[in-house]
Design an enzyme around this catalytic site. Structure first.
Site, PDB file in Angstrom:
ATOM      1  N   LYS A 201      -2.500 -13.246  -2.652  1.00 28.55           N
ATOM      2  CA  LYS A 201      -3.412 -12.572  -1.734  1.00 28.55           C
ATOM      3  C   LYS A 201      -4.816 -12.587  -2.320  1.00 28.55           C
ATOM      4  O   LYS A 201      -5.036 -12.142  -3.450  1.00 28.55           O
ATOM      5  CB  LYS A 201      -2.951 -11.134  -1.499  1.00 28.55           C
ATOM      6  CG  LYS A 201      -3.933 -10.340  -0.650  1.00 28.55           C
ATOM      7  CD  LYS A 201      -3.349  -9.040  -0.188  1.00 28.55           C
ATOM      8  CE  LYS A 201      -4.378  -8.257   0.586  1.00 28.55           C
ATOM      9  NZ  LYS A 201      -3.836  -6.992   1.093  1.00 28.55           N
ATOM     10  N   ARG A 211     -10.307  -3.493   8.573  1.00 29.93           N
ATOM     11  CA  ARG A 211     -10.819  -2.203   8.081  1.00 29.93           C
ATOM     12  C   ARG A 211     -11.164  -1.281   9.252  1.00 29.93           C
ATOM     13  O   ARG A 211     -10.941  -0.082   9.186  1.00 29.93           O
ATOM     14  CB  ARG A 211     -12.053  -2.424   7.212  1.00 29.93           C
ATOM     15  CG  ARG A 211     -11.829  -3.400   6.080  1.00 29.93           C
ATOM     16  CD  ARG A 211     -11.978  -2.751   4.737  1.00 29.93           C
ATOM     17  NE  ARG A 211     -12.293  -3.768   3.744  1.00 29.93           N
ATOM     18  CZ  ARG A 211     -11.381  -4.491   3.103  1.00 29.93           C
ATOM     19  NH1 ARG A 211     -10.099  -4.290   3.339  1.00 29.93           N
ATOM     20  NH2 ARG A 211     -11.748  -5.396   2.234  1.00 29.93           N
ATOM     21  N   LYS A 230     -12.301  -5.583  -3.723  1.00 27.52           N
ATOM     22  CA  LYS A 230     -10.983  -5.442  -4.334  1.00 27.52           C
ATOM     23  C   LYS A 230     -10.738  -6.552  -5.340  1.00 27.52           C
ATOM     24  O   LYS A 230      -9.609  -6.948  -5.582  1.00 27.52           O
ATOM     25  CB  LYS A 230      -9.920  -5.456  -3.215  1.00 27.52           C
ATOM     26  CG  LYS A 230     -10.082  -4.326  -2.188  1.00 27.52           C
ATOM     27  CD  LYS A 230      -8.924  -4.266  -1.196  1.00 27.52           C
ATOM     28  CE  LYS A 230      -9.059  -3.052  -0.275  1.00 27.52           C
ATOM     29  NZ  LYS A 230      -7.888  -2.903   0.614  1.00 27.52           N
ATOM     30  N   GLU A 246       1.049 -16.170  -9.965  1.00 28.00           N
ATOM     31  CA  GLU A 246       1.384 -14.920  -9.271  1.00 28.00           C
ATOM     32  C   GLU A 246       2.733 -15.051  -8.560  1.00 28.00           C
ATOM     33  O   GLU A 246       3.575 -14.159  -8.635  1.00 28.00           O
ATOM     34  CB  GLU A 246       0.306 -14.609  -8.212  1.00 28.00           C
ATOM     35  CG  GLU A 246      -0.946 -13.930  -8.761  1.00 28.00           C
ATOM     36  CD  GLU A 246      -0.716 -12.449  -9.008  1.00 28.00           C
ATOM     37  OE1 GLU A 246       0.386 -11.939  -8.745  1.00 28.00           O
ATOM     38  OE2 GLU A 246      -1.676 -11.786  -9.477  1.00 28.00           O
ATOM     39  N   LYS A 261      -2.095 -15.170   1.890  1.00 30.68           N
ATOM     40  CA  LYS A 261      -3.025 -14.444   2.738  1.00 30.68           C
ATOM     41  C   LYS A 261      -4.436 -14.553   2.196  1.00 30.68           C
ATOM     42  O   LYS A 261      -4.596 -14.368   0.989  1.00 30.68           O
ATOM     43  CB  LYS A 261      -2.576 -12.982   2.758  1.00 30.68           C
ATOM     44  CG  LYS A 261      -3.413 -12.079   3.601  1.00 30.68           C
ATOM     45  CD  LYS A 261      -2.849 -10.698   3.527  1.00 30.68           C
ATOM     46  CE  LYS A 261      -3.733  -9.767   4.314  1.00 30.68           C
ATOM     47  NZ  LYS A 261      -3.358  -8.399   4.130  1.00 30.68           N
ATOM     48  N   TYR A 326      -1.504 -11.514  14.827  1.00 32.25           N
ATOM     49  CA  TYR A 326      -1.775 -10.594  15.942  1.00 32.25           C
ATOM     50  C   TYR A 326      -1.581 -11.300  17.281  1.00 32.25           C
ATOM     51  O   TYR A 326      -1.539 -10.664  18.320  1.00 32.25           O
ATOM     52  CB  TYR A 326      -3.207 -10.049  15.831  1.00 32.25           C
ATOM     53  CG  TYR A 326      -3.454  -9.302  14.535  1.00 32.25           C
ATOM     54  CD1 TYR A 326      -3.139  -7.948  14.420  1.00 32.25           C
ATOM     55  CD2 TYR A 326      -3.976  -9.942  13.411  1.00 32.25           C
ATOM     56  CE1 TYR A 326      -3.339  -7.265  13.233  1.00 32.25           C
ATOM     57  CE2 TYR A 326      -4.175  -9.279  12.216  1.00 32.25           C
ATOM     58  CZ  TYR A 326      -3.868  -7.938  12.136  1.00 32.25           C
ATOM     59  OH  TYR A 326      -4.055  -7.271  10.957  1.00 32.25           O
TER      60      TYR A 326
END
Ligand code: PBG
Length: 337
Positions: A201, A211, A230, A246, A261, A326
């Site tokens: 990610k 957000r 982040k 990862e 992502k 979505y």
């Protein structure tokens, strides 16, 4: 090695001359089985609250989410991924609301499982919808406290599973959380709960509209060591090998499914992860990707239906087994025609 002929005996266009032969030679196929519907719920009474940066989606009440699950079942969409918009009065620095077993996520999971038991329900494991600072982890001396956060994530995953979640999807990017969650679930009798790890990610501008959708716009306010971003836990978008490391750790810790992502700008990562590990691998077509297609089509600049199917098929071409999007209900309808 691919066979390549020579012009004029070979004419690649022969294989494209009509619909029947294009269908016959098509290499990748998008189906409704590939879709995970990303859906935002809220804890108010209103059935739908529009999200201005994501036209065509809405925050749904728990009741409306239950109806959406029924719709997914009718459309044949295998799974729904739920994301919560929590009333800001319930947020604090510790994200305590994440552990409320009567909270929004658990209520939504229960309602959706009741109304559509055949649809898999996936939940996000992360604290950002519940923290007033908007970070995915706990802050200690203005830094993200990895191991303290992991302890809370384990509790969160167990509570969500108890409410009926089928897949827990840690999206927080703390180190060691997959193994800790696996041990926590197993210790609570949930050996069959799936973990879809947001293994790769990236810290991305493409999460912008999300957000607004979950109301976590305050990121970086106050005395946070890394204001506004982040990047101490999500990955640098310039990196590829790091993604494989990862993923390797998450696989070793017990991840059943892997997620990359954002989606479309990261197809190279999807392809490498799938080729390297061979595990069920998914891509997340995130809020910003959704918003770009909607904005361009809303302006009449691109054909929305075609762009949706083309972008989702691109994930299949790269090797993804499925896509969190979505657009899922829309794509399912388009595929059903
Ligand atoms: C955070 C989380 C994010 C998304 C899903 N889970 C945002 C972030 O990491 O900042 C983004 C989803 C989207 O943009 O559609 N735990």
């Amino acid at each position: 090695m691919n066979y390549t002929g020579k012009y004029p005996s070979s004419r690649p266009r022969r294989l494209r001359q009509s619909d029947w032969v294009r269908r016959l030679t098509r290499e990748h196929r998008l189906s409704v089985d590939d879709l995970i519907w990303a859906l935002v719920v809220h804890d108010g009474a209103e059935d739908e609250i529009t999200v201005s940066a994501m036209p065509g989606t809405a925050r749904l009440s728990v009741r409306a989410a239950a109806n959406a699950a029924k719709r997914a079942q009718k459309l044949g969409i295998p799974a729904i991924a739920v994301f919560p918009h929590v009333n800001s009065a319930k947020k604090d620095a510790s994200g305590r609301e994440a552990l409320n077993d009567k909270g929004l996520v658990c209520e939504a999971v229960r309602a959706m499982k009741d109304s559509a038991p055949d649809v898999g329900i996936m939940v996000d494991v992360a604290l950002d919808p519940f923290t007033d600072h908007g970070h995915d982890g706990l802050l200690k001396d203005d830094r993200i406290a990895n191991d303290d956060t992991v302890k809370v994530l384990v509790e969160q995953a167990i509570i969500q599973t108890r409410a009926g979640a089928d897949i827990v999807a840690p999206s927080d990017m703390m180190d060691g959380r997959v193994g800790a969650i696996r041990a926590g679930l197993d210790g609570s009798g949930f050996q069959d709960t799936l973990i879809m790890s947001y293994a790769a990610k990236y810290a991305s501008a493409f999460y912008g509209p999300y957000r607004e959708a979950i109301g976590s716009g305050k990121l970086g306010s106050g005395a946070v060591a890394n204001p506004g971003d982040k990047r101490t836990y999500q990955m640098d978008f310039a990196n590829t090998d790091e993604a494989l490391r990862e993923v390797a750790m998450d696989v070793a810790e017990g991840a059943d499914m892997l997620l990359v992502k954002p989606g479309l700008p990261y197809l190279d990562i999807v392809a490498r992860v799938k080729q390297s590990f061979g595990l069920p691998t998914y891509a997340f077509q995130v809020s910003g990707e959704y918003a770009m297609i909607k904005a361009a089509s809303g302006n009449g600049w691109i054909d929305e239906d075609r762009a949706v199917i083309e972008s989702l098929t691109a994930f299949k071409r790269a090797g993804a087994d499925g896509i969190v999007t979505y657009f899922a209900p829309k794509a399912a309808e388009l595929l059903g025609v």
